[in-house]
Motif scaffolding. Structure first.
Motif, short mmCIF file in Angstrom:
data_model
loop_
_atom_site.label_atom_id
_atom_site.label_comp_id
_atom_site.label_asym_id
_atom_site.label_seq_id
_atom_site.Cartn_x
_atom_site.Cartn_y
_atom_site.Cartn_z
N ILE A 1 38.68 61.85 72.14
CA ILE A 1 37.76 61.31 71.13
C ILE A 1 36.63 60.53 71.81
O ILE A 1 35.47 60.63 71.41
CB ILE A 1 38.52 60.41 70.13
N SER A 2 36.95 59.78 72.86
CA SER A 2 35.93 59.01 73.57
C SER A 2 34.89 59.93 74.21
O SER A 2 33.69 59.65 74.14
CB SER A 2 36.57 58.14 74.65
N LEU A 3 35.34 61.01 74.83
CA LEU A 3 34.39 61.96 75.40
C LEU A 3 33.51 62.60 74.33
O LEU A 3 32.31 62.81 74.54
CB LEU A 3 35.13 63.04 76.19
N TRP A 4 34.11 62.90 73.20
CA TRP A 4 33.36 63.48 72.09
C TRP A 4 32.29 62.49 71.61
O TRP A 4 31.14 62.86 71.40
CB TRP A 4 34.33 63.84 70.97
N VAL A 5 32.67 61.23 71.44
CA VAL A 5 31.73 60.21 70.97
C VAL A 5 30.62 59.97 71.99
O VAL A 5 29.45 59.86 71.64
CB VAL A 5 32.48 58.89 70.64
N LEU A 6 30.98 59.89 73.26
CA LEU A 6 29.97 59.65 74.29
C LEU A 6 28.98 60.80 74.41
O LEU A 6 27.83 60.60 74.82
CB LEU A 6 30.64 59.40 75.64
N GLU B 1 22.76 55.66 63.51
CA GLU B 1 23.81 56.27 64.32
C GLU B 1 23.80 55.67 65.71
O GLU B 1 23.54 56.34 66.70
CB GLU B 1 23.65 57.78 64.38
N CYS B 2 24.06 54.38 65.78
CA CYS B 2 24.18 53.66 67.06
C CYS B 2 22.93 53.86 67.92
O CYS B 2 23.00 54.21 69.09
CB CYS B 2 25.44 54.08 67.80
N PHE B 3 21.78 53.62 67.34
CA PHE B 3 20.50 53.85 68.00
C PHE B 3 20.38 52.98 69.25
O PHE B 3 20.56 51.78 69.19
CB PHE B 3 19.36 53.58 67.03
N LEU C 1 31.34 53.15 72.22
CA LEU C 1 32.78 53.29 72.05
C LEU C 1 33.37 52.17 71.22
O LEU C 1 34.20 52.40 70.34
CB LEU C 1 33.48 53.36 73.41
N SER C 2 32.99 50.93 71.48
CA SER C 2 33.57 49.81 70.73
C SER C 2 33.17 49.85 69.27
O SER C 2 33.98 49.54 68.39
CB SER C 2 33.19 48.47 71.36
N ARG C 3 31.94 50.23 68.99
CA ARG C 3 31.51 50.30 67.59
C ARG C 3 32.11 51.50 66.87
O ARG C 3 32.32 51.45 65.66
CB ARG C 3 29.98 50.33 67.52
N THR C 4 32.39 52.59 67.59
CA THR C 4 32.96 53.77 66.95
C THR C 4 34.46 53.66 66.80
O THR C 4 35.00 53.89 65.72
CB THR C 4 32.62 55.04 67.76
N LEU C 5 35.17 53.28 67.87
CA LEU C 5 36.63 53.27 67.84
C LEU C 5 37.21 52.02 67.17
O LEU C 5 38.31 52.06 66.63
CB LEU C 5 37.19 53.40 69.25
N GLY D 1 28.21 54.39 62.91
CA GLY D 1 27.59 55.45 62.13
C GLY D 1 27.93 56.83 62.69
O GLY D 1 27.65 57.84 62.05
N LEU D 2 28.52 56.88 63.88
CA LEU D 2 28.92 58.16 64.46
C LEU D 2 30.23 58.61 63.83
O LEU D 2 31.04 57.80 63.40
CB LEU D 2 29.08 58.02 65.97
N ILE D 3 30.46 59.88 63.80
CA ILE D 3 31.61 60.54 63.16
C ILE D 3 31.94 59.92 61.81
O ILE D 3 33.09 59.69 61.47
CB ILE D 3 32.85 60.67 64.09
N ASP D 4 30.89 59.68 61.05
CA ASP D 4 30.99 59.16 59.67
C ASP D 4 31.82 57.88 59.58
O ASP D 4 32.54 57.67 58.60
CB ASP D 4 31.58 60.22 58.74
N ASP D 5 31.75 57.05 60.60
CA ASP D 5 32.48 55.77 60.65
C ASP D 5 33.99 55.96 60.53
O ASP D 5 34.71 55.06 60.09
CB ASP D 5 31.99 54.79 59.58
#
Length: 163
Positions: A93-98, A106-108, A116-120, A128-132
């Motif tokens: 998941i981390s690789l996908w997000v990065l 979307e984490c501008f 990573l910290s804001r997504t996970l 805002g990535l992967i629909d929160d």
């Protein structure tokens, strides 16, 4: 002189390996199943504004209890290593997000750590990535697998070492 392995020893080793694979898969399914039941219970109860760190703690605690109970009844060392699936899952998941592009809402202009910290963990706010859904897709299932492993390790009886 090297030790010669007999045909019977090879077959016993292959049977043991297949038992370990099945056991590992079963414990992984039990850990994720207990977490899914927790998520369904939360969906049914629909608590208003439950903090995500509470959900993270429950995602770890409920499978911990399940892993402890299962291992008390059936001693199995494979129950203690399902945390590896959680680690691999978080890494995927981390690789996908990065690898995701950023933009407005979307984490501008986020650095990798902030992304990573804001997504996970949705900390300090969702990315805002992967629909929160980062905690639901990445962090909470991994926490469930880790909790299950810890609970199983606490219940595993120690065997005396042969000398």
């Amino acid at each position: 002189m090297p030790r010669v392995i007999s045909q019977a020893e090879e077959e016993a080793s292959a049977a043991r390996l297949s038992q370990q694979v099945v056991s590992f898969a079963l414990h992984t399914v039990l850990a994720l199943g207990s977490w899914l039941l927790l998520m369904l219970a939360g969906y049914a109860l629909n608590p208003v504004s439950a903090p995500q760190f509470l959900i993270l703690a429950l995602s770890m605690f409920v499978p911990l209890v399940v892993g402890n109970m299962v291992t008390r009844f059936r001693q199995d060392e494979m129950a203690t290593v399902v945390w590896l699936v959680g680690l691999i899952w978080v890494l995927i998941i981390s690789l996908w997000v990065l690898d995701m592009p950023t933009g407005p809402n979307e984490c501008f202009r986020c650095a990798a750590t902030e992304k990573l910290s804001r997504t996970l963990f949705s900390w300090p706010s969702p990315s805002g990535l992967i629909d929160d859904d980062g905690p639901f897709l990445g962090t909470w299932p991994a926490a469930a697998l880790l909790g299950y492993s810890i609970g199983a390790k606490l219940a595993l009886r120690r065997r005396p070492k042969a000398m």
